[in-house]
Scaffold this motif. Structure first.
Motif, PDB file in Angstrom:
ATOM      1  N   LYS A  79      29.467  13.244 -12.933  1.00 57.93           N
ATOM      2  CA  LYS A  79      27.831  13.674 -12.621  1.00 57.93           C
ATOM      3  C   LYS A  79      27.554  12.777 -14.073  1.00 57.93           C
ATOM      4  O   LYS A  79      27.863  13.963 -15.310  1.00 57.93           O
ATOM      5  CB  LYS A  79      27.427  14.747 -12.594  1.00 57.93           C
ATOM      6  CG  LYS A  79      26.262  14.677 -12.974  1.00 57.93           C
ATOM      7  CD  LYS A  79      25.334  15.972 -11.653  1.00 57.93           C
ATOM      8  CE  LYS A  79      23.909  15.640 -11.451  1.00 57.93           C
ATOM      9  NZ  LYS A  79      23.428  16.866 -12.350  1.00 57.93           N
ATOM     10  N   ILE A 106      25.298  10.947 -16.660  1.00 62.21           N
ATOM     11  CA  ILE A 106      23.806  11.639 -16.651  1.00 62.21           C
ATOM     12  C   ILE A 106      23.268   9.836 -17.261  1.00 62.21           C
ATOM     13  O   ILE A 106      22.070   9.855 -16.832  1.00 62.21           O
ATOM     14  CB  ILE A 106      22.977  13.344 -18.418  1.00 62.21           C
ATOM     15  CG1 ILE A 106      24.170  13.804 -17.327  1.00 62.21           C
ATOM     16  CG2 ILE A 106      21.926  13.083 -18.297  1.00 62.21           C
ATOM     17  CD1 ILE A 106      23.604  14.567 -16.766  1.00 62.21           C
ATOM     18  N   GLY A 120      13.765  15.539 -17.771  1.00 64.95           N
ATOM     19  CA  GLY A 120      15.661  15.919 -16.695  1.00 64.95           C
ATOM     20  C   GLY A 120      16.209  14.739 -17.271  1.00 64.95           C
ATOM     21  O   GLY A 120      16.965  13.879 -16.766  1.00 64.95           O
ATOM     22  N   TYR A 174      27.966  16.022 -28.709  1.00 67.49           N
ATOM     23  CA  TYR A 174      28.463  15.797 -27.710  1.00 67.49           C
ATOM     24  C   TYR A 174      29.207  13.935 -27.645  1.00 67.49           C
ATOM     25  O   TYR A 174      28.459  14.012 -28.517  1.00 67.49           O
ATOM     26  CB  TYR A 174      28.131  15.840 -26.549  1.00 67.49           C
ATOM     27  CG  TYR A 174      27.876  17.119 -25.353  1.00 67.49           C
ATOM     28  CD1 TYR A 174      29.277  17.513 -25.001  1.00 67.49           C
ATOM     29  CD2 TYR A 174      26.528  17.350 -26.223  1.00 67.49           C
ATOM     30  CE1 TYR A 174      28.594  19.403 -24.238  1.00 67.49           C
ATOM     31  CE2 TYR A 174      27.247  19.175 -25.598  1.00 67.49           C
ATOM     32  CZ  TYR A 174      27.753  19.881 -24.492  1.00 67.49           C
ATOM     33  OH  TYR A 174      27.486  20.497 -24.221  1.00 67.49           O
ATOM     34  N   GLN A 226      14.607  21.355 -29.598  1.00 63.39           N
ATOM     35  CA  GLN A 226      13.797  21.670 -28.946  1.00 63.39           C
ATOM     36  C   GLN A 226      13.595  23.216 -28.701  1.00 63.39           C
ATOM     37  O   GLN A 226      11.476  23.489 -28.511  1.00 63.39           O
ATOM     38  CB  GLN A 226      13.430  21.452 -27.653  1.00 63.39           C
ATOM     39  CG  GLN A 226      12.979  20.962 -26.327  1.00 63.39           C
ATOM     40  CD  GLN A 226      13.694  20.166 -24.744  1.00 63.39           C
ATOM     41  OE1 GLN A 226      15.088  19.737 -24.824  1.00 63.39           O
ATOM     42  NE2 GLN A 226      12.554  19.565 -24.139  1.00 63.39           N
TER      43      GLN A 226
HETATM   44  N1  LIG Z   1      24.750  21.665 -21.179  1.00 59.09           N
HETATM   45  C1  LIG Z   1      25.019  20.517 -19.742  1.00 59.09           C
HETATM   46  N2  LIG Z   1      25.506  20.465 -19.402  1.00 59.09           N
HETATM   47  C2  LIG Z   1      25.420  19.844 -18.311  1.00 59.09           C
HETATM   48  N3  LIG Z   1      24.336  19.430 -17.505  1.00 59.09           N
HETATM   49  C3  LIG Z   1      23.495  19.191 -18.688  1.00 59.09           C
HETATM   50  C4  LIG Z   1      22.902  20.141 -19.445  1.00 59.09           C
HETATM   51  N4  LIG Z   1      21.922  19.298 -20.437  1.00 59.09           N
HETATM   52  C5  LIG Z   1      21.572  19.042 -19.557  1.00 59.09           C
HETATM   53  N5  LIG Z   1      22.034  19.166 -17.974  1.00 59.09           N
HETATM   54  C6  LIG Z   1      21.132  17.756 -17.517  1.00 59.09           C
HETATM   55  O1  LIG Z   1      21.360  16.633 -17.740  1.00 59.09           O
HETATM   56  C7  LIG Z   1      20.040  16.613 -17.641  1.00 59.09           C
HETATM   57  C8  LIG Z   1      19.249  15.834 -18.442  1.00 59.09           C
HETATM   58  O2  LIG Z   1      19.090  16.974 -19.460  1.00 59.09           O
HETATM   59  P1  LIG Z   1      17.908  16.684 -21.022  1.00 59.09           P
HETATM   60  O3  LIG Z   1      17.793  18.035 -21.386  1.00 59.09           O
HETATM   61  O4  LIG Z   1      19.027  15.019 -22.140  1.00 59.09           O
HETATM   62  O5  LIG Z   1      16.451  16.273 -20.751  1.00 59.09           O
HETATM   63  P2  LIG Z   1      15.550  15.957 -21.015  1.00 59.09           P
HETATM   64  O6  LIG Z   1      15.429  14.237 -21.248  1.00 59.09           O
HETATM   65  O7  LIG Z   1      15.606  16.827 -21.859  1.00 59.09           O
HETATM   66  O8  LIG Z   1      14.485  17.129 -20.844  1.00 59.09           O
HETATM   67  P3  LIG Z   1      13.585  17.629 -20.780  1.00 59.09           P
HETATM   68  O9  LIG Z   1      12.107  16.670 -21.398  1.00 59.09           O
HETATM   69  O10 LIG Z   1      12.767  18.677 -20.734  1.00 59.09           O
HETATM   70  O11 LIG Z   1      13.322  18.250 -22.694  1.00 59.09           O
HETATM   71  C9  LIG Z   1      19.566  17.053 -16.611  1.00 59.09           C
HETATM   72  O12 LIG Z   1      20.205  16.641 -15.387  1.00 59.09           O
HETATM   73  C10 LIG Z   1      20.305  17.927 -17.543  1.00 59.09           C
HETATM   74  O13 LIG Z   1      20.659  19.654 -15.710  1.00 59.09           O
END
Ligand SMILES: Nc1ncnc2c1ncn2[C@@H]1O[C@H](COP(=O)(O)OP(=O)(O)OP(=O)(O)O)[C@@H](O)[C@H]1O
Ligand SMILES: [Mg+2]
Length: 589
Positions: free
Chosen positions: A363, A365, A386, A400, A431
């Motif tokens: 998956k 991202i 997200g 990571y 955050q």
């Molecule tokens: N530790 C993790 N393990 C698996 N998936 C993750 C993990 N952290 C985030 N995700 C997934 O990665 C994607 C991006 O998440 P991320 O936290 O980077 O979003 P974001 O842009 O920071 O959101 P927000 O504005 O809500 O903080 C999301 O679909 C989330 O479900």
């Protein structure tokens, strides 16, 4: 990675104390020798007494000396036994407390070296369970069981040896029930082990649940979910009870069953023993002494089995615990890159080059991100929740690593730099801000405990939190008790900003808190942002677009792709996604 093993675990933690263990084992073996031979003198004393009585009846005069000597010897043997037992027990207790201390320290240190991925994929409460439940079980067992184990095995072996020397026939009679006892033991132990393993697994799950529910208490209350929360608890708790009951049932059955066998054995020894004695040519007094000796032997022979049975669940709990902790100890650790370059002060730029990344292999991202942050400039990353903003942030200091592409600092791949130097030059405001138990000053100085008060106050002023701190009853000396607090979410983040500023990082990363903050705090955050970015290389994830209007560049992230990039004015002029986000927020405000 080797398989988790309780034996390896104990070997590792007990090995440093091998000298003490050796002394302990020798002392306890000696004590066992005295305990085992004592019945011999008891038997001789009885024989002597019987001979004395017989002689007296026959009108003959013999001295009672032999009886007295043997009785005294018996008392001496038992005294020596107790003394040595005490000494070896003291050594054991000392070794145990040291070994247990090492286990705690190493587990905690291991936590500090584990990857972020490990923490992201394991519940806090379950990890805590290793410290509370599992380590406690190990300590209890080390204190009672291990010592007992050595002594009992020695008693067992010693008794067999002595019985064979005294009378082979009677010895064999005494041992006749052994196969039955062993069979019963093995069957019940197997059953019990299964449920004790399960019990610890279930306790860990329960602890995970409790931890989560306590953290989520406010959500539970707001939604009136107390009953559901209790129902969930009951479900996990019932599973613990079932496993606990079965584990204890099987291990508990062991002791009475072996006791029963031992009484049966006693009867056999007396009955068969009398026949043997009567059919052999020995005198009645000697025969009587022999039987008394073997009655004692028979109990001594079975007592190790019953003793071990009674502490079996303790031993098994410790083995289970050791295996569970070992499973953590063999986990891969963060790569420290010991042979890497030390990161020098930033002079050119930080860049993300065609970065692909996913938390799980299947998956993705981030789908090929490119970002450029020249030294001394600020890049703001915006985008829907997200979209992957925090994920991008995770790559800079290697929470990571990218799956494809790279992240570079002054054109060096971050994976080629020593982790320590990399992280020492990057400052991150997460955050979710975390405060630790201690004073406000302790919290701000967290990343640089040696900082002076002047430096601390300067950082707090830059972060726009100084004025608020001064309104607290004890100012910087005000105690913060864990998470609960005198600070709002926004204020907590300002405090984290001050903490990070104090370390004066070359590259500052700020993941803006998503929680709604009041307009005053928002203005403070904005002012703080303006203060801290001057001349600093920074990467700011912003939710309130007003706070980043002055950024040198703004990148817009959508579904893991950078869809637009430019400064505020340029992006507005494009009338694209950023324009939509911005005008929406303005309308909402
Ligand atoms: N530790 C993790 N393990 C698996 N998936 C993750 C993990 N952290 C985030 N995700 C997934 O990665 C994607 C991006 O998440 P991320 O936290 O980077 O979003 P974001 O842009 O920071 O959101 P927000 O504005 O809500 O903080 C999301 O679909 C989330 O479900
Ligand atoms: Mg985020």
């Amino acid at each position: 990675m080797r398989k988790a093993s309780a034996i390896q675990y104990f070997k590792h933690y007990l090995a440093p104390y091998w000298r003490g263990m050796l002394v302990m084992i020798v002392l306890s073996l000696l004590s066992v020798v005295f305990e085992v031979v004592a019945p011999l003198f008891m038997g001789r004393a009885v024989t002597a007494l019987a001979q004395y009585v017989a002689a007296y009846r026959a009108g003959k005069q013999i001295t009672i000396g032999a009886f007295q000597v043997n009785l005294k010897l018996m008392i001496l043997m038992y005294s020596l036994f107790l003394l040595l037992l005490l000494a070896s027990w003291l050594i054991a207790v000392r070794i145990n407390s040291f070994a247990d201390h090492d286990m705690r320290v190493n587990l905690f240190k291991k936590f500090q070296r584990l990857t972020i991925k490990y923490f992201d994929t394991h519940q806090d409460g379950k990890l805590l369970s290793l410290f509370t439940s599992d380590l406690d079980n190990i300590f209890n067992a080390l204190n009672n069981a291990i010592f007992e184990l050595i002594a009992q095995v020695a008693i067992f072996a010693g008794t067999i040896w002595l019985m064979l020397r005294v009378n082979v026939q009677l010895a064999l009679v005494t041992m006749a029930l052994t196969p039955v006892a062993l069979l019963v033991t093995v069957i019940l132990m197997r059953k019990s082990k299964k449920y004790i393993d399960l019990q610890q697994e279930k306790i860990s799950t329960l602890n995970g649940y409790v931890n989560e529910q306590i953290n989520g208490q406010k959500v539970i209350i707001t939604n009136g979910l107390q009953q559901q929360s209790i129902a969930g608890f009951n479900r996990y708790n019932d599973e613990v009870r079932t496993a606990m009951f079965k584990g204890q049932l099987y291990s508990g059955m062991l002791n009475p069953l072996l006791q029963g066998l031992s009484y049966l054995n006693l009867a056999i020894v007396i009955a068969v023993g009398s026949v043997i004695v009567m059919n052999s040519g020995i005198s009645r007094s000697v025969g009587l002494g022999l039987i008394v000796t073997f009655v004692q032997f028979s109990q001594q022979y079975f007592s190790p089995l019953t003793q071990l049975a009674s502490i079996y669940s303790q031993i098994q709990l410790a083995l289970t615990g050791a295996k569970r902790i070992d499973r953590v100890e063999i986990q891969p650790e963060e790569d420290q890159v010991p042979t890497g370059q030390n990161l020098a002060p930033l002079t050119k730029k930080v860049a993300v080059v065609d970065a692909h990344f996913g938390y799980q292999p299947d998956k993705e991202i981030l789908h090929g991100i490119d970002l450029n942050i020249p030294q001394g400039t600020m890049l703001a990353l915006v985008g829907p929740t997200g979209s992957g903003k925090t994920t991008v942030m995770n790559l800079f200091n290697r929470f990571y690593d990218v799956d494809q592409g790279c992240v570079t600092i002054d054109e060096q791949d971050v994976r080629t730099l020593t982790l320590k130097s990399l992280r020492s030059r990057i400052g991150i405001v997460l955050q979710d801000s975390v405060l630790f138990t201690g004073t406000v000053a302790f919290n701000i100085k967290f990343g640089k405990p040696a900082a002076t008060d002047e430096e601390m106050i300067a950082a707090a002023k830059q972060a726009n939190i100084h004025d608020y701190i001064m309104t607290l009853p004890q100012g910087y000396a005000t105690e913060i008790d864990g998470e609960q607090g005198i600070f709002s979410t926004g204020q907590k983040q300002l405090l984290s900003i001050a903490r990070t500023l104090l370390t004066d990082p070359d590259f500052l990363i700020l993941d803006e808190a998503t929680a709604n903050v009041d307009t005053v705090t928002e203005a403070r955050i904005q002012a703080a942002m303006d203060n801290i970015i001057v001349g600093r290389t920074s990467f700011v994830i912003a939710h309130r677009l007003k706070t980043i209007i002055n950024a040198d560049q703004i990148a817009v992230l959508k579904d893991g792709n950078v869809v637009e990039q430019g400064n505020h004015a340029e992006l507005l002029a494009q009338k694209g996604f950023y324009y939509k986000l911005y005008t929406n927020q303005m309308v909402l405000n």
